[in-house]
Design an enzyme around this catalytic site. Structure first.
Site, PDB file in Angstrom:
ATOM      1  N   ARG A   1     -34.527  -5.546  39.953  1.00  0.00           N
ATOM      2  CA  ARG A   1     -33.095  -5.824  40.007  1.00  0.00           C
ATOM      3  C   ARG A   1     -32.330  -5.427  38.736  1.00  0.00           C
ATOM      4  O   ARG A   1     -31.332  -6.048  38.388  1.00  0.00           O
ATOM      5  CB  ARG A   1     -32.840  -7.307  40.313  1.00  0.00           C
ATOM      6  CG  ARG A   1     -33.288  -7.742  41.710  1.00  0.00           C
ATOM      7  CD  ARG A   1     -32.480  -7.017  42.786  1.00  0.00           C
ATOM      8  NE  ARG A   1     -32.786  -7.498  44.122  1.00  0.00           N
ATOM      9  CZ  ARG A   1     -33.644  -6.918  44.958  1.00  0.00           C
ATOM     10  NH1 ARG A   1     -34.285  -5.830  44.571  1.00  0.00           N
ATOM     11  NH2 ARG A   1     -33.852  -7.410  46.160  1.00  0.00           N
TER      12      ARG A   1
ATOM     13  N   CYS B   1     -28.645 -11.373  48.989  1.00  0.00           N
ATOM     14  CA  CYS B   1     -29.487 -12.403  48.378  1.00  0.00           C
ATOM     15  C   CYS B   1     -28.815 -12.948  47.128  1.00  0.00           C
ATOM     16  O   CYS B   1     -28.452 -12.190  46.225  1.00  0.00           O
ATOM     17  CB  CYS B   1     -30.858 -11.838  48.037  1.00  0.00           C
ATOM     18  SG  CYS B   1     -31.865 -11.480  49.495  1.00  0.00           S
TER      19      CYS B   1
ATOM     20  N   GLU C   1     -28.844 -13.510  41.395  1.00  0.00           N
ATOM     21  CA  GLU C   1     -29.021 -12.058  41.482  1.00  0.00           C
ATOM     22  C   GLU C   1     -27.670 -11.362  41.580  1.00  0.00           C
ATOM     23  O   GLU C   1     -27.477 -10.285  41.028  1.00  0.00           O
ATOM     24  CB  GLU C   1     -29.867 -11.705  42.709  1.00  0.00           C
ATOM     25  CG  GLU C   1     -30.020 -10.205  42.927  1.00  0.00           C
ATOM     26  CD  GLU C   1     -30.897  -9.882  44.122  1.00  0.00           C
ATOM     27  OE1 GLU C   1     -30.506  -9.007  44.918  1.00  0.00           O
ATOM     28  OE2 GLU C   1     -31.964 -10.505  44.263  1.00  0.00           O
TER      29      GLU C   1
END
Length: 758
Positions: free
Chosen positions: A625, A675, A745
């Site tokens: 990420r 997410c 995130e």
């Protein structure tokens, strides 16, 4: 050096738009060139010196004098050269000597020559074609002439002084023929004959306005290829947004559809002629190719561009030219347009007064200035007041401002009214007035003024900077406030100009992408929000051997579809990831067991300072990420590598459909940011939230999804604060019951999670 010219040449009137490029070209060829002018324009003297031209008065040691047609025979330098029986050459005559032995591409016509010539130069440069050129004006950020030692020469051919008769081109463009320069060409027939004769002396291809076909009477039995635009080659145009257009040519002379940064019928026609000329020269134009035309001084130039005020300027001074340009100006609801016009020469004003009044009748508001004399004495019937009277019969919203008063004060006051666009037209001092007005407007806004000034250099009529722009509808979560300023750049030059201007002004820049994987703060965003949503950023260029260069603005869904169509296998796992490629690269997003950098070979990106860099995958710092290089940068494009370059499209499509169905079954349909938490090492954030029984938890309009625990959805009417409170709640419970630290995130756009989670 040019064999038919002596070594030492003095250029008189070298500050002129046609003379300055010629002086530079002669110097580049190897001549010793000196130059003088009574009043050098903006940066002209500096440009000449930087190109090796000696800026100094006439020296009797010079061996030839090249002069502007505006120079009278009474000029001391002219008299001395004539008495010494040394060569005296008008600009056009000197250009004709340069063209001897060259494959000349002659750009001719009553108007539009400079615009079309500049377009052809930019097209050929984009295609990597080798050629010399002489533009009849100055680019903003490009040399006005170039000697490359090529056999090809692209140049404007001027009919005003009769030197058009000195040329025998290989390719000729006749853009239009509208009777002008009445002092030389007494009748319309005499004027037309100058262009007809040029066409007859052309050895290869004549590209012309199709409406002239019957009058030109092309000889179908000759070896010359006659191409009538609108007859033999019909153009079709489709807007692409922000002043860009998809343009193609069909018919006997067809060309692929290309993307270019111009709008309006006049620009479409000029671009079509330039594309046909490039094709006639032997260059290859590809389907979907992008051509970004450089800005040329005094041609559709923007001087100031803010959400409330725009200032443009153009050299248009012939009635048809004025009408064509005004038709290019998009009619934006809520905006008012003020045209400031200065007629050129008393003789032209007298002869074309009624035609000028007709073309200016299109103006919503009209301000007339005194006629620009250009060395002429005043003539009865050709004064500014005469044109004013003619215009008043057709338009009541017209005023006349004499030189004694000056228009800047009036125009500055008018510019204070919201949504005002001011356009200066004419061959006089419009550029100087536009600069003065823009300087005043920039000084008025201490925070954004210089930004508006800088971005104007790469703006077109349709480039809009927006203030207090709502961002919720530009995100997948559908929450959040407004952007202080918002811009969708339509080219790399616009993006870099915006970044550099913000850097200089100390203004924060925030790239938005397609708005997935982020939550916009309810308080909004301070600074400039940039979004690469224009088609310019969505290119898909095949490079061979299973490689493709993909634009950062391309939607992932479109990327996968195009890859499948081309038989490129290995990108299927990306299907269903919301957003654009730029955001996916920044987050190193992944799905179905794969990560985007699994298929990346290299990326190209712009730093927030406006510097363009390129890096191979092995030189990048990326992981779960993140991609460090893109944290404070904007991705421009990336080269992807397929694991199978000859895949079967139907099989690839079936794999994509399989992944798509899995996503639909496991992820909510309601608006979300994707997410919300990163997965802890060796675990799943969604599984943890599910075990904690947090699915269905609600704060305001936000809810932890019943379908997937790592999604927060907008049930309707949610705010950013609702989402933040749910994030805090889930983190608190996970920490207390499981001892697990959940880290967001998604980005908190316009704020920081460290501050929000305190």
């Amino acid at each position: 050096m040019i064999e038919s010219l002596p070594e030492r040449i003095h250029c008189l009137g070298a500050g002129g738009a046609g003379m300055l490029p010629l002086a530079i070209y002669l110097s580049e060829v190897g001549h010793i060139v000196s130059a003088e002018d009574d009043a050098f324009g903006e940066h002209a003297e500096t440009l000449l010196r930087s190109c090796g031209v000696l800026v100094q008065p006439f020296d009797e040691g010079c061996e030839a004098l090249v002069y502007s047609s505006a120079i009278p025979p009474s000029h001391p330098a002219y008299r001395k050269m004539r008495e010494a029986e040394k060569p005296l050459l008008r600009r056009g005559e000197c250009l004709a000597l340069i063209a001897q032995g060259k494959r000349l591409v002659a750009i001719s016509g009553s108007h539009g020559k400079t615009t079309t010539c500049a377009m052809l130069i930019d097209i050929l440069d984009t295609l990597g074609f080798d050629f010399d050129y002489l533009l009849g004006a100055l680019y903003d950020k490009k040399a006005p002439s170039r000697f490359a030692g090529s056999h090809w020469l692209v140049a404007e051919i001027d009919e005003s002084d009769g030197t058009i008769d000195s040329f025998s081109p290989e390719i000729t463009l006749i853009l239009n023929v509208d009777h002008d320069h009445h002092a030389r060409y007494k009748t319309e027939g005499e004027y037309f004959a100058a262009f007809e004769s040029l066409a007859r002396r052309t050895s290869g291809t004549v590209i012309f306005d199709g409406s002239l076909k019957e009058r030109l009477c092309p000889d179908v039995d000759s070896a010359v290829d006659w191409v009538g635009v609108g007859v033999d080659s019909v153009l079709h145009a489709k807007p692409a947004g922000s002043g860009w257009t998809w343009l193609g040519l069909e018919g006997q002379k067809a060309l692929p559809t290309v993307l270019l940064n111009r709008s309006g019928e006049m620009n479409f026609y000029d671009a079509a002629c330039a594309l046909l000329a490039a094709n006639a020269m032997g260059s290859e134009i590809l389907e979907g190719q992008i051509f970004e035309m450089n800005s040329v001084k005094r041609r559709q130039r923007c001087w100031f561009n803010s959400p409330e005020t725009q200032v443009f300027e153009d050299y248009a001074h012939h009635p048809r030219e004025i009408q064509s340009l005004l038709e290019c100006v998009e009619n934006v609801p809520g905006w008012q347009t003020v045209v400031v016009f200065q007629a050129h020469r008393y003789s032209r004003t007298r002869e074309l007064k009624e035609e000028l009044a007709n073309s200016l009748s299109l103006c919503e508001e009209l301000v007339l200035l005194d006629v620009y004399a250009a060395s002429e004495d005043p003539q009865e019937g050709g004064m500014g007041t005469d044109l004013y009277e003619a215009c008043r019969k057709r338009n009541q919203r017209v005023c006349y401002i004499s030189d004694k008063v000056g228009p800047i004060g009036t125009l500055f006051a008018r510019a204070q009214q919201p949504k005002t666009r001011i356009i200066f037209l004419g061959a006089g001092v419009g550029d100087q007035l536009a600069r003065q007005l823009s300087d005043l407007l920039a000084e008025q806004d201490k925070r954004w003024g210089q930004f508006y000034r800088s971005l104007a250099e790469v703006s077109y009529f349709s480039l809009a900077i927006k203030a207090d722009e709502p961002l919720a509808n530009k995100t997948t979560m559908r929450v959040g406030g407004t952007a202080e300023r918002y811009l969708e750049p339509a080219s790399l030059s616009q993006l870099l100009a915006a970044l550099k201007a913000c850097k200089k002004a100390g203004i924060e820049v925030l790239p938005l992408g397609r708005g997935s994987n982020l939550v916009v703060a309810d308080s909004g965003v301070s600074g400039l929000v940039i979004r690469l949503s224009h088609p310019y950023w969505s290119r898909f260029e095949l490079l061979g051997e299973g490689r493709a260069r993909l634009g950062a603005g391309m939607r992932i869904k479109a990327l996968c579809g195009q890859a499948a169509k081309e038989g490129l296998q290995g990108f299927e796992f990306l299907e269903g990831i919301p957003g654009s490629l730029g955001g996916v690269l920044r987050m190193n997003a992944g799905a179905m067991g794969g990560w985007v950098f699994d298929v990346v070979e290299s990326i190209r990106f712009a730093t927030l300072d406006g510097e363009v860099l390129e890096a191979k995958k092995g030189d990048l710092d990326f992981g779960y990420r993140y991609c460090r290089e893109l944290e404070d940068a904007i991705a421009l494009d990336a080269v992807f590598v397929s694991k199978e370059q000859k895949g079967v499209p139907d099989q690839i499509r079936r794999t994509i459909d399989t992944y798509q169905n899995k996503r639909k079954e496991s992820q909510p349909r309601e608006p979300s940011a994707g997410c919300i938490f990163k997965n802890p090492d060796g675990d799943s954030a969604g599984r943890i939230i599910d075990e904690l029984g947090l699915k269905g938890a609600v704060v305001g309009g936000a809810e932890i999804s019943q379908v997937h625990g790592n999604f927060i959805i907008n049930r309707g009417g949610a705010t950013s604060e609702d989402v933040v409170e749910l994030v805090k709640f889930a983190r608190k419970v996970a920490k207390e019951r499981k001892g697990v630290e959940l880290h967001p995130e998604v980005l908190l756009f316009g704020s920081k999670w460290e501050d929000a989670l305190r």
